[in-house]
Enzyme design. Structure first.
Site, PDB file in Angstrom:
ATOM      1  N   GLY A 212       0.838  -1.202   0.000  1.00 12.82           N
ATOM      2  CA  GLY A 212       0.000   0.000   0.000  1.00 12.82           C
ATOM      3  C   GLY A 212       0.863   1.238   0.000  1.00 12.82           C
ATOM      4  O   GLY A 212       2.052   1.176  -0.310  1.00 12.82           O
ATOM      5  N   ASN A 213       0.275   2.371   0.309  1.00 13.24           N
ATOM      6  CA  ASN A 213       1.061   3.600   0.417  1.00 13.24           C
ATOM      7  C   ASN A 213       0.435   4.480   1.495  1.00 13.24           C
ATOM      8  O   ASN A 213      -0.555   4.107   2.117  1.00 13.24           O
ATOM      9  CB  ASN A 213       1.172   4.311  -0.934  1.00 13.24           C
ATOM     10  CG  ASN A 213      -0.191   4.658  -1.481  1.00 13.24           C
ATOM     11  OD1 ASN A 213      -0.953   5.399  -0.858  1.00 13.24           O
ATOM     12  ND2 ASN A 213      -0.532   4.096  -2.635  1.00 13.24           N
ATOM     13  N   CYS A 214       1.017   5.661   1.703  1.00  4.19           N
ATOM     14  CA  CYS A 214       0.628   6.481   2.859  1.00  4.19           C
ATOM     15  C   CYS A 214      -0.588   7.372   2.596  1.00  4.19           C
ATOM     16  O   CYS A 214      -0.941   8.187   3.450  1.00  4.19           O
ATOM     17  CB  CYS A 214       1.771   7.396   3.261  1.00  4.19           C
ATOM     18  SG  CYS A 214       3.323   6.567   3.365  1.00  4.19           S
ATOM     19  N   ALA A 280      -3.948   7.638  -5.011  1.00  6.71           N
ATOM     20  CA  ALA A 280      -2.556   7.195  -5.053  1.00  6.71           C
ATOM     21  C   ALA A 280      -2.610   5.695  -5.339  1.00  6.71           C
ATOM     22  O   ALA A 280      -2.523   4.874  -4.424  1.00  6.71           O
ATOM     23  CB  ALA A 280      -1.869   7.487  -3.730  1.00  6.71           C
TER      24      ALA A 280
END
Ligand code: C5P
Length: 404
Positions: A212-214, A280
């Site tokens: 995943g990402n932030c 994102a």
């Protein structure tokens, strides 16, 4: 209240006598009142009394027994500015929650175009029963205004919650409703549908681990609120986030992976005037997702093979018709303007919102952002550090200009 059309529904409850006072209050205030009674309400108070007080014949049957003329519940549904059911018995509330239409009051309710308020009246045990509470919750979720009963002595001589609110208070609540409705700003004219992708995507490796990402989704959700306030019907396709939406014009589709986000976006975009790709999206996803949890003890060292995900913005850019507007975001760490201009062109965007990770307060998780809007005609607008809600307004204002 003057000139307002009020349908007052009366059900079979000992509190029906209070409905006489209620009808008088509305008539005295200049409203036009049409009383609709359930058959059992007539056991408690006579139609003659209510017809006299309301200055209109009371409606209770589907047709007039004397001459066979039809009473149209549909006409009442469009005539009324407000429907107020007081007293509302447990039985009527249950039928309203379920959509049962076995008397004139219920058919009127089901055809009602105006807001509906109910003032429940029943014994304390009936009121507290989970069935009644669930029915009230269902109605509340559908937008029915509930005028909670007060505590006090009940017809059964028991003391508790279930006693219908006093007519003066019910009248005051109805008057408040009109005051608030009239003070509310007129809804902006519809600008059509707008697709917004938001949040991160999670690409599962096995049932408990993902890439995943932030991204928190804050910017995308702020855009959705600003767009809805500006009159767009927003189709928000969101990856996993803890955020909630508030505006009624936001229709939300929750997805998890890049593939799911792409499928939802591809389905929705053709019906939209515009799209903003704010998500994102993970650029890579595991080539194979393992069906059971990978164990350190048994697996040892292993390699994960990743394959690129669909670039949603680029694919939407390919699908884009001449009457559609497409915008994207660029989050860059170096050569910001060059990278953003390249993306704008490669993805066939009409404008791109650039935020640089070099700017303090901009990017993932922050409540603020500092952006530049770069358009396909080469123009660039730079904005100072602002809250994400303000940045969203700037972006939506720019979009509105292109959608004129
Ligand atoms: O190429 P890059 O990921 O930096 O481009 C960012 C822009 O492309 C953003 O608007 C983002 O929402 C969109 N994007 C997308 N699908 C992807 C990757 C990025 O829609 N798989």
């Amino acid at each position: 209240m003057k000139g307002k059309h009020i349908v007052i529904g009366i059900t079979g409850s000992i509190a029906a006598y209070k409905a006489c006072t209620l009808v008088r209050l509305f008539v005295k205030a200049g409203a036009e009142v049409q009383v609709v009674m359930t058959p059992s309400a007539k056991e408690f108070v006579t139609p003659l009394t209510l017809a006299t007080l309301s200055r209109h014949g009371v409606v209770s049957e589907f047709f007039d027994r004397r001459d066979g003329s039809w009473h149209s519940h549909v006409d009442l549904g469009t005539w009324a500015d407000l429907m107020l059911i007081a007293p509302a018995s447990a039985s009527t509330l249950a039928k309203m929650a379920r959509g049962i239409a076995d008397n004139m009051l219920l058919t009127t309710y089901l055809s009602m175009k105006a807001p509906v308020m109910v003032a429940p009246a029943m014994d304390l045990d009936m009121y507290a029963h989970p069935a009644t509470q669930e029915n009230l919750l269902t109605l509340r979720r559908r937008g029915v205004g509930i005028i909670e009963p007060g505590e006090g002595e009940l017809a059964s001589a028991l003391v508790g919650k279930g006693r219908m609110e006093e007519p003066e208070e019910i009248f005051r609540r109805a008057a408040d409703f009109f005051r608030t409705a009239e003070a509310a700003p007129a809804p902006a004219p519809s600008r059509g549908r707008l697709l917004i992708t938001a949040g991160p995507t999670h690409e599962y490796i096995d049932p408990v681990r993902y890439i995943g990402n932030c991204s928190t989704g804050k910017m995308g959700f702020a855009l959705a609120e600003a767009a809805a306030a500006a009159g767009f019907d927003v189709e928000l396709v969101s990856g996993p986030t803890a955020l909630a939406t508030r505006h009624r014009a936001i229709h939300r589709t929750d997805v998890v992976s890049a593939q799911e986000m792409w499928e939802a976006s591809q389905r929705i975009f053709p019906q939209c005037r515009a799209a903003i790709c704010c998500a994102a999206v993970a650029d890579f996803t595991p080539a194979t997702a393992f069906g059971s949890k990978m164990k350190r003890e048994t697996t040892g060292e292993w390699q994960l093979t990743l394959r690129p995900t669909t670039d949603i913005a680029r694919e939407l850019g390919r699908m884009k018709r001449a009457d559609q507007v497409l915008a994207g975001f660029a989050l860059e760490t170096d050569h910001e303007l060059d990278h953003a201009a390249d993306k704008l062109q490669r993805k066939n965007l009409d404008f791109i919102v650039l935020n640089s990770l070099r700017d303090a307060g901009a990017g993932f998780g922050h409540d603020t952002n500092k952006v530049d809007i770069i358009s396909s005609d080469g123009t660039r607008q730079s904005f100072p550090l602002k809250t994400k809600a303000e940045v969203a307004q700037d972006i939506i204002r720019h979009l509105c200009e292109l959608c004129e």
